[in-house]
Design a protein around this motif. Sequence first.
Motif, PDB file in Angstrom:
ATOM      1  N   GLU A  56       0.801  -1.231   0.000  1.00  0.00           N
ATOM      2  CA  GLU A  56       0.000   0.000   0.000  1.00  0.00           C
ATOM      3  C   GLU A  56       0.831   1.276   0.000  1.00  0.00           C
ATOM      4  O   GLU A  56       0.311   2.345  -0.316  1.00  0.00           O
ATOM      5  CB  GLU A  56      -0.940   0.002   1.199  1.00  0.00           C
ATOM      6  N   TYR A 253      -9.260  -6.691  -2.799  1.00  0.00           N
ATOM      7  CA  TYR A 253      -8.475  -7.541  -1.901  1.00  0.00           C
ATOM      8  C   TYR A 253      -9.405  -8.317  -0.978  1.00  0.00           C
ATOM      9  O   TYR A 253     -10.569  -7.943  -0.767  1.00  0.00           O
ATOM     10  CB  TYR A 253      -7.461  -6.709  -1.097  1.00  0.00           C
ATOM     11  N   ALA A 266     -11.614  -2.779  -1.770  1.00  0.00           N
ATOM     12  CA  ALA A 266     -12.511  -1.683  -1.419  1.00  0.00           C
ATOM     13  C   ALA A 266     -12.579  -0.763  -2.623  1.00  0.00           C
ATOM     14  O   ALA A 266     -11.619  -0.679  -3.390  1.00  0.00           O
ATOM     15  CB  ALA A 266     -11.990  -0.914  -0.209  1.00  0.00           C
ATOM     16  N   ARG A 309     -12.510   7.834   3.526  1.00  0.00           N
ATOM     17  CA  ARG A 309     -11.103   7.962   3.910  1.00  0.00           C
ATOM     18  C   ARG A 309     -10.707   9.441   3.840  1.00  0.00           C
ATOM     19  O   ARG A 309     -11.105  10.139   2.896  1.00  0.00           O
ATOM     20  CB  ARG A 309     -10.209   7.185   2.959  1.00  0.00           C
ATOM     21  N   ARG A 336      -5.490   5.788   3.144  1.00  0.00           N
ATOM     22  CA  ARG A 336      -5.732   4.338   3.090  1.00  0.00           C
ATOM     23  C   ARG A 336      -4.999   3.585   4.195  1.00  0.00           C
ATOM     24  O   ARG A 336      -5.022   2.356   4.228  1.00  0.00           O
ATOM     25  CB  ARG A 336      -5.287   3.779   1.736  1.00  0.00           C
TER      26      ARG A 336
HETATM   27  N1  GLY Z   1      -6.189   0.237   3.065  1.00  0.00           N
HETATM   28  C1  GLY Z   1      -7.088  -0.271   2.136  1.00  0.00           C
HETATM   29  C2  GLY Z   1      -8.037   0.690   1.594  1.00  0.00           C
HETATM   30  O1  GLY Z   1      -8.021   1.856   1.918  1.00  0.00           O
HETATM   31  O2  GLY Z   1      -8.848   0.285   0.783  1.00  0.00           O
END
Ligand code: GLY
Length: 373
Positions: A56, A253, A266, A309, A336
């Motif tokens: 990531e 994922y 996501a 987010r 994220r």
């Molecule tokens: N860390 C995964 C996402 O934000 O989808």
Amino acid sequence: MARSSSDIVVVGAGIVGCAIAFELARRGASVRLVDQRATGMGATRASAGILAPHIEAATDATLLDLTVRSLGLFDDFIADVVADSGVPVPYRRTGTLQVALNEDELGELRHAAARLKAAGVAASLLDAQAARAEEPHLSEAALGALVVPTHGFTAAGDLTRALSTAACRRGTRLTEGSAVHRIGPKHGDLVVETDHGSLTGDAVVLAAGAWSGQIEIVGVPARVPVRPVRGQLLRLAWHGPAVRRVTWHGRGYLVPWDDGTLLVGATVEEAGFEEGTTVAGVRDLLEAACALVPHASMAGFAGAYVGLRPASADELPIIGASRLLPNLMYATGHYRNGILLAPLTAELVADALLNGRIDPALAAIGPQRFGDL
Ligand code: GLY
């Protein structure tokens, strides 16, 4: 700025605010924690809790350093919060299986494997046969996969509840369902105005995620620049032998919980503050899951979740003191990686507020890179 007994008000009870409240409280600070919603009901509620810096954060050196450092804190972070809260927190370092479904993706995995080898990070690049031996559910279309064994996941909701419980056991006073409208200076303190009255602290931490820029800060004309980026997440009820690891592909994922839940994440959507699930989002995630592991089509559908987010323009977090109001600290913009960065963020903020220690890492992620904040 060394302080001890006066209140510190933490605005935002998501993973980041709860981790900061816990860290401050266990170091002896008197903490108020306030959120417009219930604990963990912002971005955190739709987080799959993946802990995977080498996937990531791989393309940004600053974010990679921060996330690797934070991952290194995770074993102790989880052990401490479980011990302090009495709340069990699922936490597994299963590793990740990053899958290539075409030649371009296989090329990218080869580059990633070479980069990790050069950096001394354990990883193995698997051909198609080895990848399916590693994960028997994997699609026949998989051309290869990269395993990074140090990666893992945690249950974001349980962790956030454990952090807030532990913080409260250490004396933190939590106010849920109370929106913060304004923060302003008064006689050297900061006053946090909520729709249920005011809280006064000698310091305030702004950890309100995607909503951080909606709070007026008297004396700081510019709003902290975070924007909401919607993420939809599915929960499937898996039947039969579980997927072994976090299984990652660019389209989506999978995160396998011990109780048979399979999380599918996501979406990444610019949808403003709109927090609904959509048919397109759910469809895309189901298609991505079935493309990776066809047996997902036999799973039960157990729910769809949405989170916003908090993203900054450079997708790095915004952590550090305001220049105009030095007893205001920003801790937002985790985009994220809010779960992964929570332990390090809590440590950096507590060190700065309680010990006056400004970690060198803060130089690259301070609020002033976005103007006079
Ligand atoms: N860390 C995964 C996402 O934000 O989808």
